[in-house]
Design an enzyme around this catalytic site. Structure first.
Site, mmCIF file in Angstrom:
data_model
loop_
_atom_site.group_PDB
_atom_site.id
_atom_site.type_symbol
_atom_site.label_atom_id
_atom_site.label_comp_id
_atom_site.label_asym_id
_atom_site.label_seq_id
_atom_site.Cartn_x
_atom_site.Cartn_y
_atom_site.Cartn_z
ATOM 1 N N ASP A 174 -2.190 -1.482 10.877
ATOM 2 C CA ASP A 174 -2.359 -1.477 9.416
ATOM 3 C C ASP A 174 -2.986 -2.762 8.886
ATOM 4 O O ASP A 174 -3.430 -2.802 7.740
ATOM 5 C CB ASP A 174 -0.977 -1.388 8.732
ATOM 6 C CG ASP A 174 -0.527 0.039 8.541
ATOM 7 O OD1 ASP A 174 -1.238 0.953 8.988
ATOM 8 O OD2 ASP A 174 0.546 0.225 7.935
ATOM 9 N N LYS A 190 0.851 -1.204 0.000
ATOM 10 C CA LYS A 190 0.000 0.000 0.000
ATOM 11 C C LYS A 190 0.876 1.239 0.000
ATOM 12 O O LYS A 190 2.055 1.200 0.370
ATOM 13 C CB LYS A 190 -0.935 0.029 1.220
ATOM 14 C CG LYS A 190 -0.241 0.033 2.604
ATOM 15 C CD LYS A 190 0.153 1.402 3.121
ATOM 16 C CE LYS A 190 0.793 1.319 4.517
ATOM 17 N NZ LYS A 190 1.610 2.485 4.864
HETATM 18 O O1 C5P Z 1 0.300 -1.369 15.165
HETATM 19 P P1 C5P Z 1 1.729 -1.488 14.765
HETATM 20 O O2 C5P Z 1 2.456 -2.517 15.570
HETATM 21 O O3 C5P Z 1 1.934 -1.683 13.308
HETATM 22 O O4 C5P Z 1 2.384 -0.076 15.093
HETATM 23 C C1 C5P Z 1 3.769 0.056 15.213
HETATM 24 C C2 C5P Z 1 4.069 1.291 16.029
HETATM 25 O O5 C5P Z 1 3.738 2.453 15.278
HETATM 26 C C3 C5P Z 1 3.280 1.422 17.306
HETATM 27 O O6 C5P Z 1 3.909 0.721 18.357
HETATM 28 C C4 C5P Z 1 3.312 2.926 17.530
HETATM 29 O O7 C5P Z 1 4.562 3.304 18.060
HETATM 30 C C5 C5P Z 1 3.247 3.470 16.124
HETATM 31 N N1 C5P Z 1 1.874 3.821 15.710
HETATM 32 C C6 C5P Z 1 1.255 4.920 16.301
HETATM 33 N N2 C5P Z 1 -0.012 5.270 15.920
HETATM 34 C C7 C5P Z 1 -0.656 4.586 14.951
HETATM 35 C C8 C5P Z 1 -0.034 3.488 14.310
HETATM 36 C C9 C5P Z 1 1.237 3.132 14.728
HETATM 37 O O8 C5P Z 1 1.835 5.573 17.190
HETATM 38 N N3 C5P Z 1 -1.880 4.962 14.604
#
Ligand code: C5P
Length: 307
Positions: A159, A12
């Site tokens: 995501d 994406k």
């Molecule tokens: O959800 P995921 O593990 O992919 O997110 C990785 C990191 O990205 C999270 O631990 C956070 O630090 C950051 N993040 C965030 N806000 C979001 C998506 C991701 O702060 N909406």
């Protein structure tokens, strides 16, 4: 499950990404427009007796049926190794679905082979897409319904739910509250991936550290202007090359150009394939990966993803 299940895990870009603030759960409140593109990894699930196993092979993108993507116009920057262990999002997706199916003990009797083409730590959602593809591939075999798949997806990462939808989708809250949008006309995408990656938590931490003035610009405008990414300024302060690539794509006539997600990849959208390919040739250098691909509609995503 008698034979291999093969599914495509498409990448994406974020047509726009607005950071609206911080949340109590440590995440950031987002307003983003996700867009599926035709660059993909392949997840192959094989039934075989014994403990779960994951293998990974790095490959260069190829043109598949339906003009999936174009060959690289520059040599591949050597890919960092991707752990084929339980930290890999594919393994974690298998584990999450195994418990969603209320199976006991550790995942067993399947092996997964991942063919990796999407650059990593690039903001192209490769790991999340691999996880969602794994969930889709295993859901039928393990008889987990849509709700169970979605719950597992939300637990795996903000995501991941997007990759159960595909196409053009508005993402709110952590980016996981989704509203499918009307398909936009197909655009040709020039992807430029610098020789460094950006970790997603770092990009958000850098946004947190922006001076208030820089952050205030990040409050939502009247519309989701294309090519706006509020994380871009924060990442550019550490990696100025990203700003240079955005400018080069804009000068080359891109309808819009921006960093994707938390970077490091930068995309430019073009109406004509010729213009995209000319630009890709112009921007090619041994230090970067430059690819031409295209956007996918939701229907194409559903048809080509394989499940
Ligand atoms: O959800 P995921 O593990 O992919 O997110 C990785 C990191 O990205 C999270 O631990 C956070 O630090 C950051 N993040 C965030 N806000 C979001 C998506 C991701 O702060 N909406």
């Amino acid at each position: 499950m008698n034979s291999d299940i093969r599914v495509r895990a498409f990448a994406k870009i974020n047509r726009s990404l607005r950071v609206l603030g911080t949340r109590d759960d440590g995440y950031h409140e987002l307003r983003t427009v996700f867009q599926s593109i035709a660059l993909y990894d392949t997840v192959v699930v094989r039934r075989r007796r014994g403990p779960f196993a994951l293998t990974v092979r790095h490959a260069t993108p190829h043109g598949g049926r339906g003009a999936i993507d174009r060959p690289s116009t520059s040599p591949d920057v050597s890919a960092p190794p991707l752990a084929a262990d339980r930290t890999n999002l594919v393994s974690r997706a298998a584990e999450a679905l195994w418990s969603q199916a209320r199976r006991r003990g550790s995942v067993r009797d399947i092996a997964i082979h991942l063919i990796k083409r999407i650059p990593m730590a690039a903001g192209l959602g490769g790991g999340s897409s691999d996880a969602a593809a794994t969930l889709r591939a295993l859901a039928g075999a393990w008889r987990v319904g849509d709700d169970g798949v979605r719950q597992a997806a939300v637990r795996l990462g903000a995501d991941v739910p997007f990759f159960l939808e595909g196409g053009t989708v508005l993402g709110l809250e952590r980016g996981d509250v989704l509203f499918p949008l009307v398909d936009r006309p197909c655009a040709w995408v020039v992807l430029v991936v610098p020789p460094f990656g950006v970790s997603t938590p770092d990009a958000y931490r850098w946004w947190d550290a922006l001076p208030g003035r820089a952050r205030r610009r990040a409050t939502p405008g009247a519309a989701d202007a294309m090519g706006v990414n509020d994380l871009q300024d924060a990442v550019v302060r550490r990696h100025p090359e990203i700003a240079r690539i955005v400018s080069a794509l804009t000068r080359a006539g891109a309808d819009c150009a921006a960093m994707s997600g938390s970077g490091s990849a930068v995309f430019g959208l073009f109406r004509s394939r010729d213009a995209a390919e000319r630009t890709a040739r112009r921007l090619a250098s041994p230090e970067r990966v430059v690819r031409v691909t295209r956007t996918l509609t939701r229907r194409e995503y559903r048809r080509l993803a394989g499940t």
